[in-house]
Design an enzyme around this catalytic site. Sequence first.
Site, PDB file in Angstrom:
ATOM      1  N   CYS A 101       0.831  -1.210   0.000  1.00 46.19           N
ATOM      2  CA  CYS A 101       0.000   0.000   0.000  1.00 46.19           C
ATOM      3  C   CYS A 101       0.865   1.259   0.000  1.00 46.19           C
ATOM      4  CB  CYS A 101      -0.921   0.014   1.208  1.00 46.19           C
ATOM      5  SG  CYS A 101      -2.034   1.442   1.241  1.00 46.19           S
ATOM      6  N   ARG A 228      -6.537  -2.817 -11.243  1.00 47.82           N
ATOM      7  CA  ARG A 228      -7.324  -1.810 -11.960  1.00 47.82           C
ATOM      8  C   ARG A 228      -7.827  -2.304 -13.318  1.00 47.82           C
ATOM      9  NH1 ARG A 228      -3.556   2.931 -12.714  1.00 47.82           N
ATOM     10  NH2 ARG A 228      -2.003   1.260 -12.821  1.00 47.82           N
TER      11      ARG A 228
END
Length: 370
Positions: A101, A228
């Site tokens: 992250c 994505r």
Amino acid sequence: MKIGTFEVWPPVVLAPMAGITNIGFRTLCREQGGGLFVSEMITSRALVERVPLTFQMIRFGAEEHPRSIQLYGVDPAIIGKAARMIAEEDLADHIDLNFGCPVPKVTRRGGGSALPYKRNLLRAILREAVKNAGPLPVTIKMRKGIDDDHLTYLDAGRIAAEEGIAAVALHARTAKQHYGGSADWDAVKRLKDAVPEIPVLGNGDIWTADDALRMVAETGCDGVVVGRGCLGRPWLFRDLDLAFQGSAERTRPSLGEVAAMMIRHAELLCEVIGSESHGLADFRKHVGWYLKGFVIGADTRRALTTVSSLAELRERAAELDPGRPWPAEADGPRGKSGERNKVMLPHGWLDDPDEMAVPGADAEDATSGG
């Protein structure tokens, strides 16, 4: 591809994405094709403290197998307790640990993609996770490093292999790159060369099934992680299934077929959340991704993002031209993009990579997992 005792075919993993990979979206993707589908990230502390919202986030469908949780944490002891809890209470079949992250609120506290810089701390976390997970396979997802001057992925991969981690996934960008620029697929190859004894999965710039095949061919990785690339494109998992079977068939849905997928997605969200209004509010962010590439008026797009009932969504979707073909420009980047000027880190974080100090409790507050 084997992860622990699980055979994953096709060798494809749905990346955990906050606010995206809930049970509704995972169900939608699983209806299209196979693979391993990971829940949204939760914090180990929130799990150990039994925060209700965290338990809502790790619900699984009756048909989901293996059930996969991504866990975030910075404290070896808390990670160990969380892993033991997952195993003993049968909360999941697989644990993935987040070290990728890049979000500032995470890295500025020493978590996510900042943590592998502290090699001894990383090792301690992995050791506690594996020891306490019992028979459950533990995997990790990471980035190349903090920036080009502080690359960590090769050391982290070797530590992971030494500590019994079942597989490693590499998003081939640094934290500084965030989601900008191009993924460095050569780094995936270097990691596979460094840890041939465990599966390595590549992540980054996989927008189509052919991108996935190309990554495997160019890097020698054992599988791919899709993030994505499936936003507004859940049928990508059908294409990946076909591609890894050797088929050249690919999905090119008409606008009518896309509209039907949007309705199915919204229905699942409403069912999972238990409220039409809240389910549709959660669905709004997906509309632009589904319609990317199609020439559609601003008023129509706006109407689709402001519906207040499934009946109204169906009505608005019926106004789209169902025969409009899939546009050539529809593939390509979606979701977050752009590079950071700098990575936010705790004071003095880069001074000593061997330092063992555990970041403070605020690095893993109970609410950050939900």
